[in-house]
Design a protein around this motif. Structure first.
Motif, PDB file in Angstrom:
ATOM      1  N   LEU A 221     -12.338  35.897  47.256  1.00  0.00           N
ATOM      2  CA  LEU A 221     -11.090  36.161  47.980  1.00  0.00           C
ATOM      3  C   LEU A 221     -10.250  37.240  47.310  1.00  0.00           C
ATOM      4  N   ILE A 222     -10.152  37.205  45.999  1.00  0.00           N
ATOM      5  CA  ILE A 222      -9.437  38.229  45.234  1.00  0.00           C
ATOM      6  C   ILE A 222     -10.280  38.565  44.003  1.00  0.00           C
ATOM      7  N   ASN A 223      -9.997  39.720  43.393  1.00  0.00           N
ATOM      8  CA  ASN A 223     -10.808  40.128  42.253  1.00  0.00           C
ATOM      9  C   ASN A 223     -10.362  39.451  40.948  1.00  0.00           C
ATOM     10  N   LYS A 224     -11.113  39.684  39.878  1.00  0.00           N
ATOM     11  CA  LYS A 224     -10.859  39.016  38.599  1.00  0.00           C
ATOM     12  C   LYS A 224      -9.484  39.372  38.028  1.00  0.00           C
ATOM     13  N   GLN A 225      -9.092  40.638  38.186  1.00  0.00           N
ATOM     14  CA  GLN A 225      -7.792  41.053  37.679  1.00  0.00           C
ATOM     15  C   GLN A 225      -6.660  40.319  38.392  1.00  0.00           C
ATOM     16  N   SER A 226      -6.776  40.219  39.708  1.00  0.00           N
ATOM     17  CA  SER A 226      -5.756  39.512  40.476  1.00  0.00           C
ATOM     18  C   SER A 226      -5.707  38.036  40.085  1.00  0.00           C
ATOM     19  N   LEU A 227      -6.875  37.423  39.923  1.00  0.00           N
ATOM     20  CA  LEU A 227      -6.923  36.016  39.536  1.00  0.00           C
ATOM     21  C   LEU A 227      -6.308  35.806  38.155  1.00  0.00           C
ATOM     22  N   ALA A 228      -6.583  36.746  37.244  1.00  0.00           N
ATOM     23  CA  ALA A 228      -5.996  36.651  35.903  1.00  0.00           C
ATOM     24  C   ALA A 228      -4.478  36.744  35.969  1.00  0.00           C
ATOM     25  N   THR A 229      -3.971  37.619  36.824  1.00  0.00           N
ATOM     26  CA  THR A 229      -2.519  37.740  36.999  1.00  0.00           C
ATOM     27  C   THR A 229      -1.956  36.476  37.632  1.00  0.00           C
ATOM     28  N   MET A 230      -2.627  35.974  38.628  1.00  0.00           N
ATOM     29  CA  MET A 230      -2.188  34.775  39.337  1.00  0.00           C
ATOM     30  C   MET A 230      -2.093  33.573  38.399  1.00  0.00           C
ATOM     31  N   THR A 231      -3.004  33.464  37.441  1.00  0.00           N
ATOM     32  CA  THR A 231      -3.055  32.306  36.544  1.00  0.00           C
ATOM     33  C   THR A 231      -2.354  32.539  35.209  1.00  0.00           C
ATOM     34  N   THR A 232      -1.692  33.706  35.056  1.00  0.00           N
ATOM     35  CA  THR A 232      -0.870  33.944  33.862  1.00  0.00           C
ATOM     36  C   THR A 232       0.423  33.153  34.003  1.00  0.00           C
ATOM     37  N   LEU A 233       0.717  32.300  33.027  1.00  0.00           N
ATOM     38  CA  LEU A 233       1.830  31.362  33.149  1.00  0.00           C
ATOM     39  C   LEU A 233       3.136  31.901  32.574  1.00  0.00           C
ATOM     40  N   LYS A 234       4.216  31.596  33.269  1.00  0.00           N
ATOM     41  CA  LYS A 234       5.579  31.793  32.777  1.00  0.00           C
ATOM     42  C   LYS A 234       6.306  30.476  32.934  1.00  0.00           C
ATOM     43  N   GLU A 235       6.698  29.903  31.809  1.00  0.00           N
ATOM     44  CA  GLU A 235       7.363  28.599  31.823  1.00  0.00           C
ATOM     45  C   GLU A 235       6.542  27.581  32.621  1.00  0.00           C
ATOM     46  N   ASP A 236       5.228  27.588  32.375  1.00  0.00           N
ATOM     47  CA  ASP A 236       4.282  26.645  32.995  1.00  0.00           C
ATOM     48  C   ASP A 236       4.103  26.839  34.494  1.00  0.00           C
ATOM     49  N   TYR A 237       4.522  27.974  35.024  1.00  0.00           N
ATOM     50  CA  TYR A 237       4.286  28.318  36.426  1.00  0.00           C
ATOM     51  C   TYR A 237       3.352  29.513  36.497  1.00  0.00           C
ATOM     52  N   GLY A 238       2.321  29.422  37.335  1.00  0.00           N
ATOM     53  CA  GLY A 238       1.545  30.590  37.687  1.00  0.00           C
ATOM     54  C   GLY A 238       2.110  31.167  38.970  1.00  0.00           C
ATOM     55  N   MET A 239       1.416  32.132  39.547  1.00  0.00           N
ATOM     56  CA  MET A 239       1.868  32.738  40.797  1.00  0.00           C
ATOM     57  C   MET A 239       1.233  32.005  41.979  1.00  0.00           C
ATOM     58  N   GLY A 240       1.922  30.998  42.464  1.00  0.00           N
ATOM     59  CA  GLY A 240       1.380  30.181  43.544  1.00  0.00           C
ATOM     60  C   GLY A 240       0.343  29.193  43.060  1.00  0.00           C
TER      61      GLY A 240
END
Length: 300
Positions: A221-240
């Protein structure tokens, strides 16, 4: 279900294959609530990859009348760091949850509640963020969220049981949610699904959802870079998406609640295990069910 402890369905996969599936009651399609946000985030990253959107674009490009629109970035919406007030809080939501709402009405409601904090300065879960992201998907693609969802995710993956809920009353193959009292399960008030859009109006099944999250982490659905960004946490929140640690194992996923539907979807990338449980009526703690299943999996 026979002991009146829970109603719902569970699916577990390993390496893309179902290893356990069971329904407590009739197997049907359920309202999945905020797991919808994972679908919305996925489509946002698809648009970024296509060059139609950037994470640092501001909300003012789409809805300039909203509070702090010129300061709120797409990434702030994804991380729940926009400061926009949650439209389900302090708005008498239980009184109007069963009434249809237009996009204009929802935008006016969000604008009327102002901002809770300076964009990017804090994290606070707000349905308003992903409602707006859904509207942005519609604006960029020139089609309704339901059609974008089918074209971008459910169609290619053949998730025939997953779609945006449109009707107030459940259609054939869909269920309501229930609360237990006076020795019986009683139907609860339904939300009009025109309200939540990309924040929480999707229906699905545990089997379909495990296939979705496998595809997400499998690069379909999305590439590895996008997935890495999506799962990068800020205050225990990822992007969606959120982290779901279990002992030494690290998983990702999302939970959801709408009415008495409670849902949880998790994926453990290292082990390639996906777990989804959805209940439409519960007395037995759902987290205990999920923790028991995780313990069973890792003890095998």
């Amino acid at each position: 279900a026979s002991k009146n402890m829970a109603r719902g369905s569970l699916a577990i996969t390993r390496n893309g294959k179902i290893i356990y599936q069971h329904s407590f009651g009739d197997p049907v399609r359920y309202r999945i609530g905020s797991i919808s946000k994972m679908f919305t985030a996925t489509m946002i990253f698809q648009l970024v990859e296509e060059g139609k959107l950037e994470l640092n674009h501001t909300l003012s490009q789409y809805f300039p009348a909203l509070p702090n629109a010129e300061k709120i970035r797409i990434s702030d919406l994804l991380y729940h760091r926009s400061g926009l007030h949650d439209y389900t809080k302090d708005t008498n939501f239980p009184e109007w949850m069963d009434a249809p709402k237009t996009h204009v009405e929802m935008l006016q409601l969000i604008a009327s509640k102002g901002s809770d904090f300076e964009p990017g300065s804090a994290t606070d879960y707000s349905n308003s963020n992903f409602l707006l992201l859904g509207y942005i998907i519609e604006s960029i693609t020139g089609m309704g969220y339901d059609k974008a969802l089918k074209q971008r995710i459910t169609g290619p993956l053949r998730l025939t049981e997953t779609y945006l809920g449109m009707a107030m009353e459940p259609a054939a193959g869909e269920t309501q949610s229930y609360k237990y009292g006076d020795s019986t399960w009683k139907k609860v008030k339904l939300t009009d699904l025109s309200i939540h859009g990309g924040a929480g109006s999707i229906l699905s099944t545990p089997e379909n959802l495990t296939r979705f999250i496998e595809a997400l982490f499998g690069g379909k659905l999305i590439n590895k870079q996008s997935l890495a960004t999506m799962t990068t946490l800020k205050e225990d929140y990822g992007m969606g998406i959120f982290p779901f640690p279990h002992n030494k194992h690290t998983g990702f996923g999302h939970g959801g609640r709408i009415e008495e539907f409670y849902s949880n979807l998790r994926y453990y990338p290292k082990e390639k295990i996906a777990i989804c449980y959805i209940t439409n009526g519960i007395l037995y703690p759902r987290n205990d069910i999920l923790d028991t299943e995780c313990h069973w999996l890792y003890s095998r």
